[in-house]
Structures are given as structure tokens and as C-alpha cells.
Enzyme design. Structure first.
Site, PDB file in Angstrom:
ATOM      1  N   GLU A 119      -4.725 108.551 -26.106  1.00  0.00           N
ATOM      2  CA  GLU A 119      -4.501 107.451 -25.155  1.00  0.00           C
ATOM      3  C   GLU A 119      -3.660 107.908 -23.960  1.00  0.00           C
ATOM      4  O   GLU A 119      -2.967 107.102 -23.334  1.00  0.00           O
ATOM      5  CB  GLU A 119      -3.828 106.263 -25.859  1.00  0.00           C
ATOM      6  CG  GLU A 119      -4.569 105.703 -27.057  1.00  0.00           C
ATOM      7  CD  GLU A 119      -5.879 105.007 -26.718  1.00  0.00           C
ATOM      8  OE1 GLU A 119      -6.276 104.985 -25.535  1.00  0.00           O
ATOM      9  OE2 GLU A 119      -6.524 104.514 -27.659  1.00  0.00           O
ATOM     10  N   HIS A 142       2.392 101.951 -27.878  1.00  0.00           N
ATOM     11  CA  HIS A 142       1.146 101.350 -28.373  1.00  0.00           C
ATOM     12  C   HIS A 142       1.195 101.273 -29.891  1.00  0.00           C
ATOM     13  O   HIS A 142       1.621 102.213 -30.549  1.00  0.00           O
ATOM     14  CB  HIS A 142      -0.047 102.204 -27.914  1.00  0.00           C
ATOM     15  CG  HIS A 142      -1.336 101.830 -28.576  1.00  0.00           C
ATOM     16  ND1 HIS A 142      -1.860 100.560 -28.520  1.00  0.00           N
ATOM     17  CD2 HIS A 142      -2.203 102.558 -29.331  1.00  0.00           C
ATOM     18  CE1 HIS A 142      -2.999 100.527 -29.196  1.00  0.00           C
ATOM     19  NE2 HIS A 142      -3.223 101.723 -29.705  1.00  0.00           N
ATOM     20  N   HIS A 144      -0.506  98.835 -33.612  1.00  0.00           N
ATOM     21  CA  HIS A 144      -1.563  97.983 -34.174  1.00  0.00           C
ATOM     22  C   HIS A 144      -0.958  96.905 -35.076  1.00  0.00           C
ATOM     23  O   HIS A 144      -1.253  96.864 -36.276  1.00  0.00           O
ATOM     24  CB  HIS A 144      -2.532  98.819 -35.017  1.00  0.00           C
ATOM     25  CG  HIS A 144      -3.221  99.940 -34.301  1.00  0.00           C
ATOM     26  ND1 HIS A 144      -3.904 100.947 -34.977  1.00  0.00           N
ATOM     27  CD2 HIS A 144      -3.362 100.227 -32.981  1.00  0.00           C
ATOM     28  CE1 HIS A 144      -4.427 101.798 -34.101  1.00  0.00           C
ATOM     29  NE2 HIS A 144      -4.103 101.399 -32.885  1.00  0.00           N
ATOM     30  N   GLU A 172      12.365  81.113 -28.736  1.00  0.00           N
ATOM     31  CA  GLU A 172      12.910  82.118 -27.821  1.00  0.00           C
ATOM     32  C   GLU A 172      11.882  83.092 -27.251  1.00  0.00           C
ATOM     33  O   GLU A 172      12.236  84.026 -26.532  1.00  0.00           O
ATOM     34  CB  GLU A 172      14.077  82.844 -28.488  1.00  0.00           C
ATOM     35  CG  GLU A 172      15.186  81.839 -28.762  1.00  0.00           C
ATOM     36  CD  GLU A 172      16.561  82.425 -28.977  1.00  0.00           C
ATOM     37  OE1 GLU A 172      16.748  83.632 -28.755  1.00  0.00           O
ATOM     38  OE2 GLU A 172      17.446  81.659 -29.362  1.00  0.00           O
ATOM     39  N   HIS A 213      -7.696  95.408 -31.352  1.00  0.00           N
ATOM     40  CA  HIS A 213      -7.177  96.777 -31.471  1.00  0.00           C
ATOM     41  C   HIS A 213      -5.650  96.813 -31.636  1.00  0.00           C
ATOM     42  O   HIS A 213      -5.145  97.361 -32.605  1.00  0.00           O
ATOM     43  CB  HIS A 213      -7.616  97.598 -30.235  1.00  0.00           C
ATOM     44  CG  HIS A 213      -7.202  99.028 -30.287  1.00  0.00           C
ATOM     45  ND1 HIS A 213      -7.996 100.075 -29.859  1.00  0.00           N
ATOM     46  CD2 HIS A 213      -6.054  99.625 -30.700  1.00  0.00           C
ATOM     47  CE1 HIS A 213      -7.374 101.224 -30.034  1.00  0.00           C
ATOM     48  NE2 HIS A 213      -6.182 100.985 -30.537  1.00  0.00           N
TER      49      HIS A 213
HETATM   50  P1  13P Z   1      -4.021 109.035 -31.309  1.00  0.00           P
HETATM   51  O1  13P Z   1      -3.949 109.570 -32.739  1.00  0.00           O
HETATM   52  O2  13P Z   1      -4.879 109.903 -30.447  1.00  0.00           O
HETATM   53  O3  13P Z   1      -2.649 108.792 -30.750  1.00  0.00           O
HETATM   54  O4  13P Z   1      -4.764 107.641 -31.375  1.00  0.00           O
HETATM   55  C1  13P Z   1      -4.264 106.578 -32.124  1.00  0.00           C
HETATM   56  C2  13P Z   1      -4.590 105.255 -31.540  1.00  0.00           C
HETATM   57  O5  13P Z   1      -3.950 104.280 -31.868  1.00  0.00           O
HETATM   58  C3  13P Z   1      -5.687 105.160 -30.551  1.00  0.00           C
HETATM   59  O6  13P Z   1      -5.678 103.912 -29.918  1.00  0.00           O
HETATM   60 ZN    ZN Z   2      -4.688 102.347 -31.094  1.00  0.00          ZN
END
Ligand code: 13P
Ligand code: ZN
Length: 279
Positions: A119, A142, A144, A172, A213
Site C-alpha cells: 500500500e 491502515h 482492518h 464523544e 476492507h
Molecule cells: P501488506 O502486507 O503489503 O502491507 O498488505 C496488507 C494490507 O492490509 C493490504 O491492504
Molecule cells: Zn488492508
């Protein structure tokens, strides 16, 4: 080891946050990636000036001038957050973006042949956008998070709808992200296109949800980026628990406006989501 990077307080916090995110269940397997801008003083103190390189890795994009010749921590592609704190050299790395924006000079890590996250587009473009709107923004994160992902299965990818649902879930929330959240529909990850779309939303928001995602959070430091994501994830959990139930009470627009005034957030607030003119 030629430098003292593992003694750097920012690096210690980076490893702790990565570990914490794994334990919260947000970053299964290799899911998630984090990049952090390093200060010139830290380059001097912990990286011997940060101009000795182990090897070069070509970048798949030409990086914006604002991130060139700057040093970043990056998580490695395919690496597991679960393993990172115990073995940082194989799972993360420190890079300097070259002066022409085409190469990552590896200063430390990514052993033996690893490289930065897939990413990289979204990370470098979001850093560039955020540094232009808010120069102290040094972290792009980033992840999940589970409940947020479920929420994105149930709600259309719309900034206003998502923001209002999250704001109303917990008092809040509007205080933590008065500008709201941006939402993108499902897009192919690891691409230039999702990087461009995420960075565009980051002109306005510190958080961008990737439908089905995960989430991108930006912050001045790791605490801020992490705090944003954990607050949003908690709101999503509450929202989700209320689905299908007869909801007797919710936070009204008038009450949200009271919060904006109580915390002096008139300038940051996304008033249009409340169907009001700025007050
Ligand atoms: P990477 O292992 O390349 O960091 O990818 C993980 C991910 O969350 C892709 O969106
Ligand atoms: Zn991801």
C-alpha cells in the site's frame, strides 16, 4: 548494527502500537500497514544521520516532492503484525525517499530481502496530502478493524451517512473527529487508483474508510492516529449492536451541535452533515 534505531522512543512506540493492534484483532496475518515520518533530529541521533544505505528499492510511483529526502518507518509487505515486536529487523524497515522520488533507500530493516507495504501508493500520497494541509501530520495507519468492516457490509459508501451513524453512536465521537469520515466503495487495494482516491479524501478527513476492507487514519503522532481508529471502531461496534433492535434513544442533531459548541469545534465541524450552515 550501525545505528541505534531500536532505542528511539518513536520506534519503541511504533512496535508497541503494532503489537497492540494485532492483539485487538484488527490486523490478522499481514493485514494492516503503518508509516511514520522521522524528524531530522531523530535521523541524527538514532540513524547516524540516515545517509548510509543497505540497498535501494525502486518505488512504483514517483513520490511527491514534499516527501522526497525524508525518512520513514514502514511495515513490510506480507509481514505479520503478530511477529513484529519480537523481530523488528525482518518485519519493518526505515527508508529515505530519494531526491528524485523514484527510489526508497533502505537505511535499516526489511531483512533479508523484504520491502515496504504493497500500500505504498496510499501511504506516500496520504503523507503528501496531509503534510500540505497540516504539516505536523506524521503518521498514516491502515488497519482492518472487525466491527467497522461489518458496518461497511451494511451501509452504503457515503461520507454523510457513515459519519452521522458513527457520531450518533457515542457522545464523544463528534469531538474526536468533527470533520467526519470519508468513505470509499470497494476498490482494488495496493493500486495507484486507491492511493489517489484515499489521498483526495484526506484533504478533508483524517480518516478514510475503505468499504469491505478497512480504514486509513492520519495523525500528528501514533497516539492520534490510533485513537481515531479505536474511537471509530468502538462506535461501529455500538452501531452494530443496535441494528435490528428498537432503538429508543439516539443523539439528535441539536445535541451534536451542543457538543460542537461545548468543545469549540465550530471551525472543524462538517456542518453540512448536520444540514446546517456553520455557526
Ligand atoms: P501488506 O502486507 O503489503 O502491507 O498488505 C496488507 C494490507 O492490509 C493490504 O491492504
Ligand atoms: Zn488492508
Amino acid at each position: 548494527m550501525a545505528n541505534k534505531i531500536l532505542e528511539c522512543p518513536k520506534m519503541k512506540q511504533y512496535l508497541d502500537v503494532i503489537d497492540n493492534m494485532y492483539r485487538l484483532g484488527w490486523d490478522e496475518r499481514n493485514g494492516g500497514n503503518i508509516s511514520v515520518l522521522v524528524d531530522p533530529e531523530e535521523e541524527k541521533e538514532y540513524l547516524d544521520g540516515g545517509r548510509q544505505y543497505i540497498r535501494d528499492i525502486p518505488l512504483p510511483l514517483v513520490a511527491d516532492p514534499i516527501v522526497r529526502d525524508r525518512v520513514f518507518f514502514f511495515t513490510g509487505t506480507g509481514r505479520y503484525f503478530r511477529n513484529t515486536k519480537a523481530d523488528p529487523e525482518h518485519n519493518i524497515g526505515v527508508i529515505r525517499i530519494s531526491e528524485d522520488g523514484k527510489v526508497a533507500h533502505v537505511i535499516w530493516g526489511f531483512e533479508p530481502n523484504g520491502q515496504f507495504t504493497s500500500e505504498i501508493y496510499a501511504h506516500l500520497m496520504c503523507h503528501a496530502t496531509r503534510m500540505k494541509v497540516h504539516p505536523q501530520n506524521h503518521v498514516i495507519m491502515h488497519s482492518h478493524p472487525t466491527n467497522l468492516l461489518i458496518m461497511s457490509h451494511l451501509m452504503k459508501a457515503d461520507d454523510k451517512e457513515f459519519t452521522l451513524a458513527l457520531w450518533r453512536a457515542m457522545t464523544e465521537c463528534i469531538v474526536v473527529y468533527p470533520e467526519g469520515v470519508g468513505v470509499l466503495p470497494w476498490m482494488l487495494c495496493g493500486t495507484n487508483e486507491i492511493g489517489v482516491a484515499t489521498a483526495k479524501k484526506m484533504e478533508q478527513y483524517r480518516c478514510v474508510i475503505w468499504g469491505l476492507h478497512g480504514i486509513y487514519g492520519a495523525g500528528d503522532d501514533l497516539d492520534e492516529a490510533f485513537g481515531l481508529i479505536e474511537t471509530i471502531e468502538k462506535s461501529a461496534q455500538i452501531w452494530l449492536a443496535c441494528q435490528g433492535k428498537k432503538e429508543l434513544y439516539t443523539i439528535s442533531n441539536d445535541e451534536l451541535v451542543q457538543l460542537v459548541h461545548r468543545f469549540g469545534l465550530e471551525k472543524q465541524c462538517a456542518w453540512n452533515f448536520l444540514d446546517r450552515k456553520p455557526e
